[in-house]
Design a protein around this motif. Structure first.
Motif, PDB file in Angstrom:
ATOM      1  N   LYS A  47       0.764  -1.070   0.081  1.00  0.00           N
ATOM      2  CA  LYS A  47       0.100  -0.062   0.100  1.00  0.00           C
ATOM      3  C   LYS A  47       0.980   1.239   0.119  1.00  0.00           C
ATOM      4  N   GLU A  66       1.149   4.495  -2.680  1.00  0.00           N
ATOM      5  CA  GLU A  66       0.980   5.829  -2.304  1.00  0.00           C
ATOM      6  C   GLU A  66       2.218   6.624  -2.586  1.00  0.00           C
ATOM      7  N   GLN A  67       3.495   6.153  -2.281  1.00  0.00           N
ATOM      8  CA  GLN A  67       4.913   6.974  -2.348  1.00  0.00           C
ATOM      9  C   GLN A  67       5.941   6.414  -3.236  1.00  0.00           C
TER      10      GLN A  67
END
Length: 820
Positions: free
Chosen positions: A221, A225-226
């Motif tokens: 996850k 996101e990053q």
């Protein structure tokens, strides 16, 4: 016993050279750092099984780029994800930052303590006063105090020689290196702590209550996101495993291809099978982490390995590197030996004092751990699997005894017991007896002799069932040579298996004396394989986007590296490669099954999905055939019967599967297989179950609860299994869903072994039929040899012998049903 396969690397490499990994701007500016070889590192006593060098990355640049954004660290690009994910895994397995810091500090203090203690004992004690040869001046002659025995600091230093100063100076340099390494590791794990606490939202206090599987899902996850990895939008479970286990997957493949120096001859001892921690460290340094190794960093093989014409030069370079490392080991072998002797003495002195029989316990050897390891299997997953097999393996080897050794042991026990009783009786009558010179030494020696003698005397109440025990072992370890089938009772199989599962005393002796053996094994066993190793890296290395160069076997591609004897789907079997691209023992297939059970969210490639689906469909078909026709003897029933002998819970599950009514889907299949429906053979089937599922060899160790941080797979258990396909959700397993994967993998391992054996028998039968239909040398004729003579067919006699042997054992299930 296990012959080395003939591998034609050249033709394979022409068809499948590895591609260059995709580069990005940051990666193109990297340069290889100088790599230092520290001989003392391979003595790291805190590594029980395999070298753990992941914590020290190959590149010393900034590893983590953090950009503050709205009060939290943004992990938008991590240069060396291999080291980062390895530290993340160690952080979770070692229970957080405080434990890791204390462990690092104590490792440094242990070394300092050993140096101080040896110096103090050698120069700061009045040995003549300690041993009572002289009386201390001006003291009580009846009582010696510590001040009488010890010296002042000035007196100690005055006794130092130039050699003492040299040793202390070298020790101080090494201690300084260890301190710097400790500080580096602590700073790196401080970043990991911040990542866990901020990016993953996991506090250190919660680490013991969370599985690695859940940590892995949160990592995915964060990647979405990053973008920790900028080459891919998302990371799969297999990508993370590749990062953590890149080099270990290569070692597993090298072991399967018999390219590691595990078997060698020693004078007066004959053939030895050993793989010490020192040897593992040297192999890891030579092949992966040292200067001049095939890998230029943690994720990329050197470019020259992609060019076939460089093979000879690369092999010569690797041969020189092996020779250089071996000579360094030879030069430092006395120092390494002394250090290991001291360390093991300090580590086991208290254990042996309280429990001398600890040396008679057994442990999985380094050779066994690497031989039995799956591709993409983390350390805690391997430990859990081998721990479940420990009891069965111990009982199997303990069931063997030598009548001659038993007679000698009984007499030694009688003599040592009599002498010990006599000394103790005199001591009870007059306690001065214990003050007689060497009396305590005699008591200790007699105690050890008694303990060793008792281990050589067989248990009179032990039941002889080697085939069933070997079945239970196979169900958990998943890999055993096929030649062992129906020969578990022989001394040959027992001796070979003892190489996997050795005495603790033998393990300690091999580790202590390994500094003297390792240099010669590197020179005379490992160095001649330099060309084969170069060809191996060139042939079996592929580039994966966002991961780099990995061992192609670790991709678990059953279409490319599958063994034809382990293929069920006709499409996959058609494209299955010959033996030079496949592995022995179904390593690719078994690794794939285990990985899918522990990572049910993983999106499998089409070929892998077809293979897994084919196993379950084939099993359902055989179950229907067993319940709806007189043909009840098939690989599935054999596997279920063998599965039921492992333990009471396994027996209950197997009985439920075999005795349950067919599901609607299975009913439809039964109608298509046999239009007449259910015959009267059902009663005979139940009678067969009662005859074969009435005994077990041990408890269901897999049902024991473990610390969640050491658990395999996810808490909810696998979503789709072979057991679910055959029976549905069993209420006995629903209470502990994580055990479903364990039980299912045991049954899958037994079933796949039965299927592969059936296919080998069929192939051998076809060979015999071809020989009978077309007799004569013309069918097998080869080019004339020297003198014009044609050599005899190479495999006809052995094939006939194998077929005869297989037919003789055809009625007995794999490695031990009750009927064996």
């Amino acid at each position: 016993m296990m012959s080395s396969p003939n591998i034609n690397y050249s033709s394979l490499a022409e068809a499948n050279p590895f591609r260059e990994p995709e580069q990005h701007d940051e990666a193109t500016t990297k340069a290889d750092d100088a790599k230092s070889f520290t001989a003392a590192a391979h003595l790291d006593p805190h590594n029980d099984h395999e070298p753990e060098n992941e914590d020290t990355p190959r590149n010393s640049g900034i590893m983590i780029h953090m950009v503050p954004e709205t009060g939290r660290a943004r992990w938008n690009h991590i240069e060396d994800l291999d080291s980062f994910f390895s530290r993340m895994y160690n952080y979770q397995q070692k229970h957080g930052f405080q434990v890791i810091v204390l462990d690092e500090v104590f490792q440094v203090l242990e070394f300092g303590f050993v140096v101080w203690l040896l110096t103090f004992v050698t120069y700061c004690i009045k040995h003549d006063v300690l041993f009572g040869d002289t009386l201390p001046p001006g003291s009580n002659p009846t009582k010696t105090t510590l001040s009488d025995v010890g010296m002042t600091t000035g007196e100690c230093v005055a006794k130092f020689s130039w050699f003492t100063y040299l040793v202390i100076f070298i020790a101080a340099i090494y201690l300084g290196f260890r301190v710097l390494k400790m500080i580096y590791h602590i700073t790196q794990y401080a970043d990991i702590k911040k990542f866990y606490n901020t990016a993953l939202g996991i506090e250190d206090t919660d680490l013991d209550n969370i599985t690695w599987h859940e940590v892995q899902q949160r990592i995915r996850k964060v990647q979405a996101e990053q973008h920790m990895c900028i080459d891919k939008e998302s990371l799969t479970e297999l990508d993370i495993y590749h990062r953590v286990l890149r080099f270990k997957n290569y070692l597993v493949a090298l072991m399967n291809k018999q390219l590691l120096p595990v078997r060698f001859h020693l004078p007066f001892l004959g053939e030895i099978c050993s793989l010490s921690r020192g040897m593992l460290f040297n192999i890891d340094f030579i092949l992966f982490r040292g200067p001049g190794s095939p890998f230029q960093n943690n994720w990329q093989l050197r470019d020259e390995f992609a060019v076939r014409s460089n093979q000879t030069e690369l092999a010569q370079r690797l041969s020189k590197l092996i020779l250089g490392v071996a000579l360094v080991n030879l030069l430092l072998s006395p120092v390494i030996f002394i250090w290991q002797l001291i360390y093991f003495s300090f580590s086991y002195a208290n254990i042996l004092r309280k429990e001398p029989s600890a040396l008679g316990l057994r442990t999985w050897s380094n050779y066994g751990r690497l031989y039995l390891r799956h591709f993409n299997e983390l350390d805690h997953e391997l430990d859990a699997r081998l721990n479940r097999a420990y009891e069965y393996a111990d009982r199997y080897l303990s069931s063997f005894s030598s009548p001659l050794a038993a007679v000698i042991a009984r007499n030694l026990l009688f003599v040592s017991g009599g002498l010990l009783l006599l000394i103790l009786a005199f001591g009870i009558y007059e306690e001065h007896v214990f003050q007689v010179e060497h009396v305590l030494t005699i008591i200790a020696v007699l105690t050890v002799v008694g303990v060793v003698a008792r281990t050589m005397i067989p248990d009179e109440n032990m039941i002889w069932c080697p085939e069933q025990l070997m079945t239970a072992i196979l169900a958990h370890v998943h890999y055993l040579p096929t030649e062992w089938k129906q020969h578990a009772h022989t001394a040959l199989v027992r001796n070979e298996f003892s190489n996997f599962f050795q005495f603790k005393a033998g393990y300690l002796l091999s580790e202590i004396f390994s500094p003297f053996v390792t240099p010669f094994v590197l020179i005379f066993v490992f160095r001649p394989k330099a060309m084969e190793i170069v060809k191996f890296f060139r042939t079996f290395t592929v580039s994966v986007r966002g991961v780099g160069n990995v061992c192609s076997f670790a991709q678990m591609d059953v279409r490319k590296h599958g063994n034809p004897d382990w293929q069920l789907n006709s499409d996959l079997e058609e494209f299955a490669k010959p033996q030079q691209t496949s592995l022995v023992g179904g390593k690719t297939e078994m690794s794939l099954v285990r990985f899918t059970l522990n990572n049910p969210e993983w999106q499998m490639p089409k070929e892998a999905s077809l293979f897994i689906k084919g196993i379950r469909e084939h099993a359902i078909e055989e179950l229907v055939q067993a319940k709806t026709s007189a043909l009840q003897d098939n690989p599935l029933t054999h596997s279920l019967i063998s599965f039921g002998t492992i333990g009471e819970e396994y027996c209950s599950i197997a009985n439920s599967v075999l005795a349950a009514q067919l599901s609607p889907t299975q009913m439809e299949l039964s109608q298509s297989l046999r239009p007449g429906g259910f015959p009267v053979a059902g009663s005979d089937f139940r009678q067969m179950l009662q005859q074969n599922l009435t005994a077990s060899v041990g408890p269901l160790d897999s049902m024991r609860r473990l610390r969640l941080s050491r658990a395999e797979g996810r808490l909810e258990g696998p979503a789709d299994t072979l057991l679910y396909s055959l029976y549905g959700v069993d209420p006995r397993l629903s209470k502990n869903p994580m055990s479903v994967g364990v039980a299912d993998m045991c049954l899958s391992a037994l079933y796949l072994h039965e299927l592969s054996q059936q296919k080998r028998k069929a192939r051998q039968s076809r060979i015999v039929e071809m020989e009978d239909e077309q007799p004569g040398p013309s069918h097998w004729q080869r080019p004339p040899g020297p003198g014009g003579a044609h050599p005899p067919p190479p495999s006809s006699s052995s094939s006939r012998h194998n077929v005869i042997t297989s037919k003789a054992a055809e009625s007995t299930p794999l490695l031990g049903s009750i009927r064996s």
